[in-house]
Design a protein around this motif. Structure first.
Motif, PDB file in Angstrom:
ATOM      1  N   GLN A   1      35.790  80.635  56.157  1.00  0.00           N
ATOM      2  CA  GLN A   1      34.955  80.460  57.347  1.00  0.00           C
ATOM      3  C   GLN A   1      35.360  81.443  58.451  1.00  0.00           C
ATOM      4  N   ALA A   2      36.649  81.437  58.785  1.00  0.00           N
ATOM      5  CA  ALA A   2      37.134  82.287  59.874  1.00  0.00           C
ATOM      6  C   ALA A   2      36.944  83.765  59.551  1.00  0.00           C
ATOM      7  N   THR A   3      37.156  84.148  58.298  1.00  0.00           N
ATOM      8  CA  THR A   3      36.989  85.544  57.902  1.00  0.00           C
ATOM      9  C   THR A   3      35.543  85.994  58.085  1.00  0.00           C
ATOM     10  N   ALA A   4      34.600  85.188  57.628  1.00  0.00           N
ATOM     11  CA  ALA A   4      33.180  85.536  57.768  1.00  0.00           C
ATOM     12  C   ALA A   4      32.786  85.640  59.237  1.00  0.00           C
TER      13      ALA A   4
ATOM     14  N   THR B   1      27.774  79.500  54.127  1.00  0.00           N
ATOM     15  CA  THR B   1      26.591  79.673  54.968  1.00  0.00           C
ATOM     16  C   THR B   1      27.079  80.104  56.336  1.00  0.00           C
ATOM     17  N   LEU B   2      26.616  81.267  56.788  1.00  0.00           N
ATOM     18  CA  LEU B   2      27.070  81.846  58.050  1.00  0.00           C
ATOM     19  C   LEU B   2      25.891  81.999  59.000  1.00  0.00           C
ATOM     20  N   ARG B   3      26.047  81.509  60.209  1.00  0.00           N
ATOM     21  CA  ARG B   3      25.049  81.699  61.264  1.00  0.00           C
ATOM     22  C   ARG B   3      25.744  82.340  62.447  1.00  0.00           C
ATOM     23  N   ALA B   4      25.152  83.363  62.998  1.00  0.00           N
ATOM     24  CA  ALA B   4      25.735  84.066  64.136  1.00  0.00           C
ATOM     25  C   ALA B   4      24.669  84.386  65.150  1.00  0.00           C
TER      26      ALA B   4
ATOM     27  N   ARG C   1      23.658  83.479  53.366  1.00  0.00           N
ATOM     28  CA  ARG C   1      24.563  82.778  52.450  1.00  0.00           C
ATOM     29  C   ARG C   1      25.152  83.758  51.456  1.00  0.00           C
ATOM     30  N   GLY C   2      26.364  83.446  51.007  1.00  0.00           N
ATOM     31  CA  GLY C   2      27.016  84.298  50.023  1.00  0.00           C
ATOM     32  C   GLY C   2      28.368  83.732  49.646  1.00  0.00           C
TER      33      GLY C   2
ATOM     34  N   LEU D   1      29.458  89.099  53.705  1.00  0.00           N
ATOM     35  CA  LEU D   1      28.504  88.210  54.368  1.00  0.00           C
ATOM     36  C   LEU D   1      28.513  88.448  55.871  1.00  0.00           C
ATOM     37  N   GLY D   2      29.706  88.535  56.456  1.00  0.00           N
ATOM     38  CA  GLY D   2      29.799  88.788  57.890  1.00  0.00           C
ATOM     39  C   GLY D   2      29.200  90.118  58.272  1.00  0.00           C
TER      40      GLY D   2
END
Length: 293
Positions: A218-221, A249-252, A268-269, A275-276
């Protein structure tokens, strides 16, 4: 005896104490060692002095051999990798934003023109998007000092990271917790970064026992978004990731300081780095750089 470097604030000592206790539970001998930083001696808001004064002082002590382990709030670390350090992310605390308001009020219940304290551009921009009528005031000091502005009546409310409140034993003071999809947190909010010298094999093995795979992903993404946008930790950039069955799942989001524009992307990935980067690229394509300026 493993020496764990920490700032002297109540929150820093508390969260470093949790790391110490976990290391002891895994068979290590460990104790806390206070490292005084220039930021601890300043009354200026952290957005003015920069969180780097806190993290760099701890890293200086680590690389000088004064301490064996440094404990940081991960969101405060520079996104550039530090090759001299070995870093692990323990289990993550709740990453949501919290409101502490007079009379138990929620954000929607605050009266028009209410005085709300925060100096973080990310929080200011989102508050203005939700409640453009608010009178947003600068906020400085440790958690206790910040809560004191509400207790004294100088402010009607403040916004803080719930992780800090929870770790400091003040979780019940929150009058509202915001869903991350409504009020987005800082990248890596709620996550700790535990570092040792890269060449210290014994200490590396000890802190590796604390690593949490989901929190690390999570933190890496989230931080990869910040790095790819070339934004600092106080920029109006937010991100949060969840992990389910190995899929991230990443939202920014990137926000205009006046609240007029909010760009968000979700993807997502399984590779947090790629992903980030892909989410950041999508934000840049939509004009994120211009908004951050």
């Amino acid at each position: 005896m493993m020496r764990i470097g920490t700032r002297g604030s109540h929150l820093a000592v508390t969260q470093s104490g949790h790391v110490r206790d976990q290391l002891i539970a895994h068979g290590a001998q460990a104790e806390l060692q206070i490292v005084t930083t220039a930021g601890d001696l300043s009354q200026a808001p952290v957005e003015r002095i920069g969180v780097g004064v806190f993290t760099s002082a701890l890293r200086d002590a680590l690389f000088a051999g004064t301490v064996d382990v440094a404990v940081h709030s991960f969101k405060d670390l520079p996104t550039a990798e530090e090759p001299r350090a070995h870093l692990v992310v323990p289990e993550r605390e709740d990453n949501r934003e919290a409101l502490i308001a007079r009379d138990g009020l929620t954000l929607a219940e605050l009266p028009a023109g209410a005085r709300v304290g925060t100096s973080a551009p990310r929080r200011i921009s989102q508050l203005r998007a939700i409640r453009p009528d608010l009178d947003i005031r600068p906020l400085r000091g440790n958690i206790e000092t910040r809560m004191g502005y509400v207790e004294s009546g100088e402010l009607d409310a403040i916004v803080l990271a719930f992780a800090g409140l929870s770790r400091g034993g003040y979780g019940e003071r929150a009058t509202q917790l915001f869903d991350a999809s409504v009020f987005m947190p800082a990248p890596a909010q709620g996550a700790l970064a535990v570092e040792c010298r890269a060449g210290d094999a014994k200490t590396r093995a000890a802190i590796d026992a604390l690593a949490d795979a989901d929190a690390t992903a999570q933190a890496t993404a989230e931080r990869q978004v910040l790095a790819a946008l070339e934004a600092g930790c106080t920029a109006p950039v937010a991100a949060y990731a969840t992990v389910d069955g190995g899929e991230i799942t990443l939202r920014a989001g990137v926000f205009a300081l006046d609240g007029s524009t909010q760009l968000t992307e979700t993807a997502r990935g399984t590779d947090p780095v790629s992903l980030g980067r892909s989410v950041a690229a999508a934000l840049l394509e939509r004009g994120a750089a211009q908004i951050m300026e």
